[in-house]
Design a protein around this motif. Sequence first.
Motif, PDB file in Angstrom:
ATOM      1  N   HIS A  34      51.696  46.449  -3.528  1.00 45.22           N
ATOM      2  CA  HIS A  34      51.060  47.457  -2.666  1.00 45.22           C
ATOM      3  C   HIS A  34      49.693  47.846  -3.205  1.00 45.22           C
ATOM      4  CE1 HIS A  34      51.138  51.709  -0.736  1.00 45.22           C
ATOM      5  NE2 HIS A  34      50.636  50.832   0.098  1.00 45.22           N
ATOM      6  N   LEU A  35      49.590  48.010  -4.527  1.00 40.49           N
ATOM      7  CA  LEU A  35      48.306  48.365  -5.143  1.00 40.49           C
ATOM      8  C   LEU A  35      47.290  47.239  -4.988  1.00 40.49           C
ATOM      9  CD1 LEU A  35      49.547  50.066  -8.442  1.00 40.49           C
ATOM     10  CD2 LEU A  35      48.549  51.198  -6.446  1.00 40.49           C
ATOM     11  N   VAL A  36      47.745  45.994  -5.141  1.00 43.74           N
ATOM     12  CA  VAL A  36      46.847  44.845  -4.980  1.00 43.74           C
ATOM     13  C   VAL A  36      46.286  44.805  -3.565  1.00 43.74           C
ATOM     14  CG1 VAL A  36      46.763  42.319  -4.894  1.00 43.74           C
ATOM     15  CG2 VAL A  36      47.923  43.456  -6.792  1.00 43.74           C
ATOM     16  N   ALA A  37      47.151  45.041  -2.572  1.00 43.60           N
ATOM     17  CA  ALA A  37      46.702  45.026  -1.175  1.00 43.60           C
ATOM     18  C   ALA A  37      45.740  46.175  -0.894  1.00 43.60           C
ATOM     19  CB  ALA A  37      47.902  45.099  -0.237  1.00 43.60           C
ATOM     20  N   LYS A  38      46.031  47.372  -1.404  1.00 42.91           N
ATOM     21  CA  LYS A  38      45.144  48.520  -1.174  1.00 42.91           C
ATOM     22  C   LYS A  38      43.779  48.298  -1.817  1.00 42.91           C
ATOM     23  CE  LYS A  38      46.158  51.935   0.539  1.00 42.91           C
ATOM     24  NZ  LYS A  38      46.081  52.380   1.949  1.00 42.91           N
ATOM     25  N   ALA A  39      43.767  47.600  -2.957  1.00 43.55           N
ATOM     26  CA  ALA A  39      42.504  47.337  -3.646  1.00 43.55           C
ATOM     27  C   ALA A  39      41.776  46.133  -3.071  1.00 43.55           C
ATOM     28  CB  ALA A  39      42.759  47.113  -5.136  1.00 43.55           C
ATOM     29  N   GLN A  40      42.415  45.439  -2.112  1.00 44.75           N
ATOM     30  CA  GLN A  40      41.820  44.283  -1.427  1.00 44.75           C
ATOM     31  C   GLN A  40      41.464  43.167  -2.422  1.00 44.75           C
ATOM     32  OE1 GLN A  40      38.552  45.751   0.990  1.00 44.75           O
ATOM     33  NE2 GLN A  40      39.686  47.607   1.532  1.00 44.75           N
ATOM     34  N   LYS A  41      42.353  42.970  -3.388  1.00 44.70           N
ATOM     35  CA  LYS A  41      42.130  41.965  -4.420  1.00 44.70           C
ATOM     36  C   LYS A  41      42.951  40.703  -4.127  1.00 44.70           C
ATOM     37  CE  LYS A  41      39.418  44.541  -6.914  1.00 44.70           C
ATOM     38  NZ  LYS A  41      37.981  44.206  -7.049  1.00 44.70           N
ATOM     39  N   PRO A  42      42.551  39.552  -4.704  1.00 41.94           N
ATOM     40  CA  PRO A  42      43.352  38.332  -4.558  1.00 41.94           C
ATOM     41  C   PRO A  42      44.761  38.540  -5.106  1.00 41.94           C
ATOM     42  CG  PRO A  42      41.186  37.830  -5.452  1.00 41.94           C
ATOM     43  CD  PRO A  42      41.310  39.311  -5.449  1.00 41.94           C
ATOM     44  N   HIS A  43      45.744  37.906  -4.490  1.00 42.50           N
ATOM     45  CA  HIS A  43      47.137  38.112  -4.882  1.00 42.50           C
ATOM     46  C   HIS A  43      47.415  37.576  -6.282  1.00 42.50           C
ATOM     47  CE1 HIS A  43      48.105  38.112  -0.287  1.00 42.50           C
ATOM     48  NE2 HIS A  43      47.351  39.121  -0.669  1.00 42.50           N
ATOM     49  N   THR A  44      46.605  36.629  -6.737  1.00 37.98           N
ATOM     50  CA  THR A  44      46.818  36.055  -8.071  1.00 37.98           C
ATOM     51  C   THR A  44      46.483  37.030  -9.190  1.00 37.98           C
ATOM     52  OG1 THR A  44      44.585  35.127  -7.951  1.00 37.98           O
ATOM     53  CG2 THR A  44      46.393  33.691  -7.289  1.00 37.98           C
ATOM     54  N   ILE A  45      45.797  38.105  -8.872  1.00 41.51           N
ATOM     55  CA  ILE A  45      45.362  39.035  -9.920  1.00 41.51           C
ATOM     56  C   ILE A  45      46.544  39.738 -10.568  1.00 41.51           C
ATOM     57  CG2 ILE A  45      45.092  41.117  -8.482  1.00 41.51           C
ATOM     58  CD1 ILE A  45      42.493  41.668  -9.990  1.00 41.51           C
ATOM     59  N   ALA A  46      47.653  39.857  -9.831  1.00 44.94           N
ATOM     60  CA  ALA A  46      48.822  40.536 -10.387  1.00 44.94           C
ATOM     61  C   ALA A  46      49.377  39.776 -11.584  1.00 44.94           C
ATOM     62  CB  ALA A  46      49.898  40.677  -9.307  1.00 44.94           C
ATOM     63  N   GLU A  47      49.504  38.446 -11.435  1.00 46.91           N
ATOM     64  CA  GLU A  47      50.074  37.630 -12.504  1.00 46.91           C
ATOM     65  C   GLU A  47      49.043  37.298 -13.577  1.00 46.91           C
ATOM     66  OE1 GLU A  47      53.133  33.865 -12.686  1.00 46.91           O
ATOM     67  OE2 GLU A  47      51.420  33.724 -11.333  1.00 46.91           O
ATOM     68  N   SER A  48      47.792  37.144 -13.184  1.00 45.71           N
ATOM     69  CA  SER A  48      46.772  36.707 -14.143  1.00 45.71           C
ATOM     70  C   SER A  48      46.143  37.854 -14.924  1.00 45.71           C
ATOM     71  CB  SER A  48      45.662  35.936 -13.407  1.00 45.71           C
ATOM     72  OG  SER A  48      44.997  36.778 -12.477  1.00 45.71           O
ATOM     73  N   LEU A  49      46.165  39.075 -14.388  1.00 49.77           N
ATOM     74  CA  LEU A  49      45.491  40.194 -15.057  1.00 49.77           C
ATOM     75  C   LEU A  49      46.372  41.428 -15.210  1.00 49.77           C
ATOM     76  CD1 LEU A  49      42.968  41.484 -16.263  1.00 49.77           C
ATOM     77  CD2 LEU A  49      42.254  42.101 -13.948  1.00 49.77           C
ATOM     78  N   ILE A  50      46.963  41.889 -14.102  1.00 52.78           N
ATOM     79  CA  ILE A  50      47.680  43.166 -14.151  1.00 52.78           C
ATOM     80  C   ILE A  50      48.871  43.101 -15.101  1.00 52.78           C
ATOM     81  CG2 ILE A  50      49.010  44.830 -12.805  1.00 52.78           C
ATOM     82  CD1 ILE A  50      47.262  44.179 -10.420  1.00 52.78           C
TER      83      ILE A  50
END
Length: 505
Positions: A34-50
């Motif tokens: 949900h946070l990734v979508a609200k921030a309008q970021k690529p979905h890969t950012i969750a696994e690669s950074l967050i």
Amino acid sequence: EEISQQLHKAQETAVHEQATLPAKALAASYEVAHLVAKAQKPHTIAESLILPAAIAMTLAMHGEKIASALKQIPLSNDTVSKRIIEIANDMKCQIIERVKNCRFSLQLDESTDVTSVAQLLVFVRYSYEGKLHEDMLFCSPMEGRCTSSDIFNCLNGWMEDAGLQWANCLSICTDGAAAMLGKNKGLKAKVLSVAPHAKFTHCIIHKEALPSKTLEPELNNVLQTAIKMVNFIKSRPLNTRLFTLLCQEMGSSHESLLFHSEVRSLSRGKVRTFLSDANSAFAHHLTDSEWIARLAYLSCIFDKLNMLNLSLQGLNTNILTLSDKVNAFTKKLQRWAVRAESGDFEMFSELHDFLEEEDVNVNSSKASINVHLQSLLEKFHQYFPTGNVENYDWIRQPFTSCSSNDLSSELEDALLELSSDRTMQTSFFWVCVKQEPPDLGKKALEMLLPFASTYLCEVSFSAMGVIKTKQRNRLSLEKSLITAVASLSPRLTKILSEAQAQVSH
């Protein structure tokens, strides 16, 4: 025996923690998606950074044991995409459930994304639990020429599938394009064939921009020359770097603006020298006081128009409040025109300061300025004719307004009763917007529900440009966009109850 009981209890606790951990990891996965979508970021950012960042922070602050638990959170690209789709579907279900049995208004607009696909955005405003809400109804790709028939078929088909009734649609706000407002073949004609009571409103922001485009020949020449000056500097990397150094030497707070209120005679001479050294044909304009006076006026009037434009933007606006802002600006224009006629330019600070410092005779420039102000005033009267907004003062001040030309005799009697009821003073707005309002409240909703602009669509188009890029051109846009711009919160408890917990691997 006591030791045996303690060991048994410890085993039970460990089993319980192991059983609940995947469920917690699943919940965390939805929260992150949900946070990734609200921030309008690529979905890969969750696994690669967050996730790596969360593990690193937890390891530093709480140790290996707690940090290792975070590794079980499923945050792969496909998983995050799936979570966002589920969240978006839940939000759509919430909106449809709210709108299904109440009156609503729509705003819609169409624009092309990075893959040259036309996207139709539709927002809805409705009353729910005593308040007005506005949310994205849907985003749909369009095929063919995007004619009024295509737009209507898409809108009508979606409403039928969702179970929404045209009888509950009070108004539709568009950008005023011919395909939208055409009397015979436009979207307006097609909607009125199924909802003859619906009202169409032209986006007030688009209307405000139309008068701003009108310029007298002399002022237009000044504007075009100034644009060419800017382009001369910005189009050449060397000129841009040298101009930045010049601004730094002058102590300017801006390093990329050609003209600013702080740029006085000294800096103007430096800019002129800079243009001369660069063999620019524009240098001689900076020795022409009348040309600079006109440019200063344009800077001021455009600044005031920009401030008006910004004031018309935002959430939860309505026709009444935005009409007040336009009316106030029109009255200012009238006052400015009178003062400019007498040679008083105090309201235009940059022009006023320049005239005082340079002691310039502005008679020739005053004529073009006066003509432009009068032309601007006429255009505002043309696009915003004096209406009967005062007839709706009873909506904002029901206890001081006892009559209105817009009300029937029966509703006017109801208003008289309301204005005399001191107990109702603290609850009138709630009466207006609850799901089953009285007749007077229904009349108020006819003015409060319609959108006054397509601001939400324009903001979402900007979000669309961030979400769907050349690198993410196959993305399912609607789900990501709805989740990004929605004001609703997803019902995660409901979603989790229907999901199956899986440990990341």
